[in-house]
Motif scaffolding. Structure first.
Motif, PDB file in Angstrom:
ATOM      1  N   MET A  85       0.807  -1.217   0.000  1.00 48.57           N
ATOM      2  CA  MET A  85       0.000   0.000   0.000  1.00 48.57           C
ATOM      3  C   MET A  85       0.843   1.271   0.000  1.00 48.57           C
ATOM      4  N   GLU A  86       1.963   1.268   0.729  1.00 50.89           N
ATOM      5  CA  GLU A  86       2.774   2.473   0.849  1.00 50.89           C
ATOM      6  C   GLU A  86       4.096   2.356   0.098  1.00 50.89           C
ATOM      7  N   GLY A  87       4.869   1.339   0.402  1.00 50.56           N
ATOM      8  CA  GLY A  87       6.185   1.215  -0.200  1.00 50.56           C
ATOM      9  C   GLY A  87       7.030   2.427   0.130  1.00 50.56           C
ATOM     10  N   GLU A  88       7.790   2.885  -0.840  1.00 55.15           N
ATOM     11  CA  GLU A  88       8.587   4.105  -0.668  1.00 55.15           C
ATOM     12  C   GLU A  88       7.870   5.245  -1.355  1.00 55.15           C
ATOM     13  N   MET A  89       7.596   6.312  -0.623  1.00 53.61           N
ATOM     14  CA  MET A  89       6.772   7.390  -1.165  1.00 53.61           C
ATOM     15  C   MET A  89       7.545   8.612  -1.617  1.00 53.61           C
ATOM     16  N   MET A  90       8.828   8.703  -1.262  1.00 51.54           N
ATOM     17  CA  MET A  90       9.598   9.880  -1.633  1.00 51.54           C
ATOM     18  C   MET A  90       9.866   9.914  -3.134  1.00 51.54           C
ATOM     19  N   GLN A  91       9.753  11.096  -3.708  1.00 48.72           N
ATOM     20  CA  GLN A  91      10.056  11.286  -5.115  1.00 48.72           C
ATOM     21  C   GLN A  91      11.565  11.359  -5.332  1.00 48.72           C
ATOM     22  N   GLN A  92      12.029  10.811  -6.437  1.00 49.27           N
ATOM     23  CA  GLN A  92      13.436  10.886  -6.804  1.00 49.27           C
ATOM     24  C   GLN A  92      13.531  11.493  -8.198  1.00 49.27           C
ATOM     25  N   VAL A  93      14.031  12.721  -8.260  1.00 49.59           N
ATOM     26  CA  VAL A  93      14.159  13.452  -9.531  1.00 49.59           C
ATOM     27  C   VAL A  93      12.823  13.453 -10.284  1.00 49.59           C
ATOM     28  N   GLY A  94      11.763  13.731  -9.542  1.00 46.36           N
ATOM     29  CA  GLY A  94      10.456  13.856 -10.174  1.00 46.36           C
ATOM     30  C   GLY A  94       9.770  12.548 -10.484  1.00 46.36           C
ATOM     31  N   GLU A  95      10.424  11.426 -10.263  1.00 52.20           N
ATOM     32  CA  GLU A  95       9.826  10.137 -10.564  1.00 52.20           C
ATOM     33  C   GLU A  95       9.646   9.324  -9.288  1.00 52.20           C
ATOM     34  N   LEU A  96       8.610   8.505  -9.270  1.00 48.86           N
ATOM     35  CA  LEU A  96       8.411   7.623  -8.130  1.00 48.86           C
ATOM     36  C   LEU A  96       9.425   6.487  -8.173  1.00 48.86           C
ATOM     37  N   PRO A  97       9.948   6.063  -7.017  1.00 52.06           N
ATOM     38  CA  PRO A  97      10.861   4.923  -7.000  1.00 52.06           C
ATOM     39  C   PRO A  97      10.120   3.642  -7.359  1.00 52.06           C
ATOM     40  N   THR A  98      10.854   2.643  -7.807  1.00 50.77           N
ATOM     41  CA  THR A  98      10.215   1.388  -8.211  1.00 50.77           C
ATOM     42  C   THR A  98       9.492   0.710  -7.056  1.00 50.77           C
ATOM     43  N   SER A  99       9.900   1.016  -5.821  1.00 49.23           N
ATOM     44  CA  SER A  99       9.274   0.389  -4.655  1.00 49.23           C
ATOM     45  C   SER A  99       8.018   1.125  -4.190  1.00 49.23           C
ATOM     46  N   ALA A 100       7.643   2.210  -4.852  1.00 42.93           N
ATOM     47  CA  ALA A 100       6.449   2.964  -4.456  1.00 42.93           C
ATOM     48  C   ALA A 100       5.222   2.067  -4.512  1.00 42.93           C
ATOM     49  N   GLY A 101       4.368   2.193  -3.493  1.00 46.23           N
ATOM     50  CA  GLY A 101       3.185   1.348  -3.414  1.00 46.23           C
ATOM     51  C   GLY A 101       1.940   1.975  -4.015  1.00 46.23           C
ATOM     52  N   VAL A 102       0.795   1.397  -3.656  1.00 46.43           N
ATOM     53  CA  VAL A 102      -0.485   1.799  -4.231  1.00 46.43           C
ATOM     54  C   VAL A 102      -0.802   3.268  -3.972  1.00 46.43           C
ATOM     55  N   MET A 103      -0.642   3.732  -2.733  1.00 43.04           N
ATOM     56  CA  MET A 103      -1.065   5.104  -2.408  1.00 43.04           C
ATOM     57  C   MET A 103      -0.291   6.176  -3.168  1.00 43.04           C
ATOM     58  N   PRO A 104       1.042   6.169  -3.150  1.00 39.09           N
ATOM     59  CA  PRO A 104       1.737   7.210  -3.918  1.00 39.09           C
ATOM     60  C   PRO A 104       1.481   7.119  -5.409  1.00 39.09           C
TER      61      PRO A 104
END
Length: 219
Positions: free
Chosen positions: A98-117
């Protein structure tokens, strides 16, 4: 009429489990949408269950979102009420999915980003592409031991969260239109995905977790 889809995701063995040479208790067949519970260790027959969609241990966050959640977000933007409900035992991967990693990296979501972000980015991308005139509010609550806690409440309200006698009481009520409303829940106006990511991270730090035997085993 409700349209319910049941999606099952099986997590891989953790590093600790691999070191301990633990054997997987399930086998996934994504194509057949089946999950088999392996009972050979207990000298019982294996049992196979079928779901609407099955994602095996090697499944990636983006695939989960694209296939299971993106259509739901599209429905939300068409005006339908939708819910993504994650259910499972402690340590099965609900928070990661659901969450994973939510921080943006250079404007893109990290591959580990979950459902919510991913849902947040999806919604803003569509609204901006449509040049829509919109306003957005965010709420974030926790239901724990039948008590509702506002995870975005201001500091002066939330400093007594651990004192159940001083904790602000939030009530779940019917809204008269067949839905429900939580009176007193903080609503925060947001204008960008980054603002929502910050609120989600802030609220997540206030969540409480029960320390169970399963917690100890899953660490």
């Amino acid at each position: 009429e409700a349209n319910v889809q049941v999606v099952l995701r099986c997590r891989p063995l953790s590093v600790e489990e691999q070191k301990a040479n633990v054997q997987s208790a399930v086998s996934c067949n994504d194509t057949k949408r089946e999950v088999t519970v392996l009972n050979s260790l207990f000298k019982q027959a294996d049992k196979t269950f079928t779901f609407d969609t099955v994602f095996g241990p090697k499944s990636q966050q983006r695939a989960i979102y694209d296939h299971a959640v993106a259509p739901i977000v599209d429905d939300v933007l068409e005006g339908y009420n939708c819910t993504v409900f994650a259910f499972g035992q402690t340590g099965t991967g609900k928070t990661y999915t659901m969450e994973g990693e939510m921080m943006q990296q250079v404007g893109e979501l990290p591959t580990s980003a979950g459902v919510m972000p991913r849902a947040v980015r999806h919604i803003f991308d569509i609204l901006e592409a449509q040049k829509a005139d919109y306003s957005m509010k965010v709420t974030f609550l926790e239901l724990y031991n039948e008590e509702i806690t506002d995870l975005l409440a201001s500091e002066d309200q939330s400093r007594f969260l651990e004192d159940r006698h001083k904790r602000p009481t939030l009530s779940l009520m019917e809204d008269g239109k067949g839905g429900s409303v939580i009176r007193g829940l903080e609503e925060i106006v947001v204008y960008s995905p980054g603002e929502i990511y910050s609120l989600l991270q802030h609220g997540s730090t206030r969540r409480r977790t029960a320390d169970t035997a399963l917690n100890m085993q899953s660490r």
